[in-house]
Scaffold this motif. Structure first.
Motif, short mmCIF file in Angstrom:
data_model
loop_
_atom_site.label_atom_id
_atom_site.label_comp_id
_atom_site.label_asym_id
_atom_site.label_seq_id
_atom_site.Cartn_x
_atom_site.Cartn_y
_atom_site.Cartn_z
N UNK A 296 0.85 -1.18 0.00
CA UNK A 296 0.00 0.00 0.00
C UNK A 296 0.89 1.24 0.00
N UNK A 297 0.33 2.37 -0.47
CA UNK A 297 1.08 3.61 -0.52
C UNK A 297 1.09 4.29 0.84
N UNK A 298 2.18 4.98 1.13
CA UNK A 298 2.24 5.76 2.37
C UNK A 298 1.50 7.08 2.21
N UNK A 299 1.33 7.55 0.97
CA UNK A 299 0.58 8.78 0.70
C UNK A 299 -0.16 8.61 -0.61
N UNK A 300 -1.44 8.98 -0.63
CA UNK A 300 -2.24 8.80 -1.84
C UNK A 300 -2.84 10.11 -2.34
N UNK A 301 -2.17 11.24 -2.03
CA UNK A 301 -2.65 12.51 -2.55
C UNK A 301 -1.51 13.50 -2.69
N UNK A 302 -1.74 14.52 -3.50
CA UNK A 302 -0.72 15.53 -3.80
C UNK A 302 -1.42 16.87 -3.96
N UNK A 303 -1.12 17.82 -3.08
CA UNK A 303 -1.79 19.12 -3.09
C UNK A 303 -0.76 20.25 -3.07
N UNK A 304 -1.09 21.32 -3.76
CA UNK A 304 -0.27 22.54 -3.71
C UNK A 304 -1.20 23.74 -3.51
N UNK A 305 -0.64 24.89 -3.07
CA UNK A 305 -1.48 26.08 -2.84
C UNK A 305 -2.08 26.66 -4.11
N UNK A 306 -1.46 26.37 -5.27
CA UNK A 306 -1.97 26.90 -6.52
C UNK A 306 -1.65 28.38 -6.70
N UNK A 307 -2.10 28.97 -7.82
CA UNK A 307 -1.77 30.36 -8.12
C UNK A 307 -2.47 31.33 -7.17
N UNK A 308 -1.81 32.45 -6.83
CA UNK A 308 -0.53 32.93 -7.36
C UNK A 308 0.69 32.47 -6.55
N UNK A 309 0.48 31.52 -5.60
CA UNK A 309 1.58 31.14 -4.70
C UNK A 309 2.38 29.93 -5.17
N UNK A 310 1.85 29.18 -6.12
CA UNK A 310 2.58 28.00 -6.59
C UNK A 310 2.38 27.79 -8.08
#
Length: 337
Positions: A296-310
């Motif tokens: 199984x995966x240790x993490x199953x999601x990926x998030x960033x703050x999005x524009x204008x910060x990322x």
């Protein structure tokens, strides 16, 4: 066989099917998110197919979660966690108290989803999927205001008691952020795949989700600086799980997973932000995958703050394919401004 009150279980030649549906609910506020939970049985069962029972005119979208503990013991509750208002008809609680994982998503009259041979979602028994929780977003509620009509949107699930050699999962990528007025904006996310060398992810389907401003949503695996497309779709099309663009793809330690939502806000004088209502936006790219059954995966999601910060800012970002913001059918390219 499970013994579940309020679940219709039908035996099939190779297993059985059961319904997970809303119990004739009558939401009274627009953009209501309602959840319904069911407890799994003491034996592990293996889900192999999802058949939606819903219409886009009633349900904006549905998500099916597995949980260790559900957000509430009530039959139905308000689970719009990002919504600020308090429902006057349902008590508010999260989708899950613990162990929240998305295992299926539906919108825009998408069709059935059958998993590949020898692949399943394991639920109940000694798994962490002790409960399934159905979440339905009711964007519009006019048909329910009179009290005469209720809704039983949900999912028919086919399962088997026979174990499979591979277990499925859903990896979710998304962003926060905002879209400025009179602009085309790229909302981007990326994460390094850090699992051990022997934990190889095998993607087999993808799904995209945005609201009215989304034009193209694309996802990639980046290995040794080379971008390989996982999937690319106009989010205004049926929001079903599609076969990945590159069959037999693998995700291994050291790879980067990246996704972009191309948003168009040219005729609007207002800034549009990520949020839960029909007036907000969303930027999501789902990867349905399988692993060997004992992994199984240790993490199953990926998030960033999005524009204008990322925005994408890593060595391979200089080699982004032009197709990342090119419509897969019309071939129209959207350049950010």
């Amino acid at each position: 066989m499970w013994i579940l009150i309020s679940l219709a279980v039908v035996c099939l030649t190779s297993g059985f099917e059961f319904d997970v549906r809303m119990p004739n609910v009558k939401p009274q506020e627009r953009d209501t998110y309602l959840c319904k939970q069911i407890k799994m049985g003491e034996l592990t069962e293996y889900i192999t197919k999802f058949r939606p029972h819903a219409k886009a005119a009633t349900a904006h979208h549905m998500l099916l979660y597995s949980c260790i503990e559900p957000g509430s013991d009530e039959e139905v509750w308000d689970c719009g966690e990002m919504m600020q208002r308090k429902s006057t008809h349902y008590n508010k609680a999260p989708v899950c108290q613990s162990g929240s994982k998305i295992i299926y998503a539906w919108a825009m009259n998408a069709g059935d989803l059958k998993l590949p041979n020898d692949v399943s979602f394991a639920v109940g028994g000694n798994t962490e999927s002790k409960y399934l929780v159905l979440q339905v977003h009711y964007k519009s509620v006019e048909k329910f205001l009179s009290g005469k009509y209720g809704d039983n949107s949900g999912i028919i699930i086919e399962a088997s008691p026979v174990p499979t050699n591979h277990l499925a999962g859903v990896y979710l990528m998304g962003t926060g952020g905002e879209i400025k007025p009179h602009s085309i904006t790229y909302m981007e996310t990326a994460c390094l795949y850090k699992e051990p060398e022997n934990v190889v992810m095998y993607p087999f389907a993808y799904r995209v989700h945005a609201h009215t401003h989304g034009r193209v949503v694309s996802g990639y695996r980046i290995r040794n600086g080379i971008w390989t497309e996982i999937g690319r779709m106009d989010p205004r099309q049926e929001e079903m799980f599609y076969n990945i663009s590159s069959p037999r793809m693998t995700i291994k330690r050291g790879d980067v997973l990246a996704a972009r939502c191309t948003m168009e806000n040219l005729d609007n004088d207002k800034t549009v932000r990520i949020g839960m209502t029909q007036d907000d936006e969303m930027c999501n790219f789902y990867i349905m995958y399988y692993l060997n059954a004992n992994q199984k995966l240790s993490s199953d999601n990926c998030w960033t703050p999005g524009p204008p910060n990322y925005y994408w800012n890593f060595p391979a970002a200089d080699a982004v394919p032009e197709s990342a913001s090119t419509h897969p059918k019309t071939k129209q390219h959207y350049s950010s401004n």
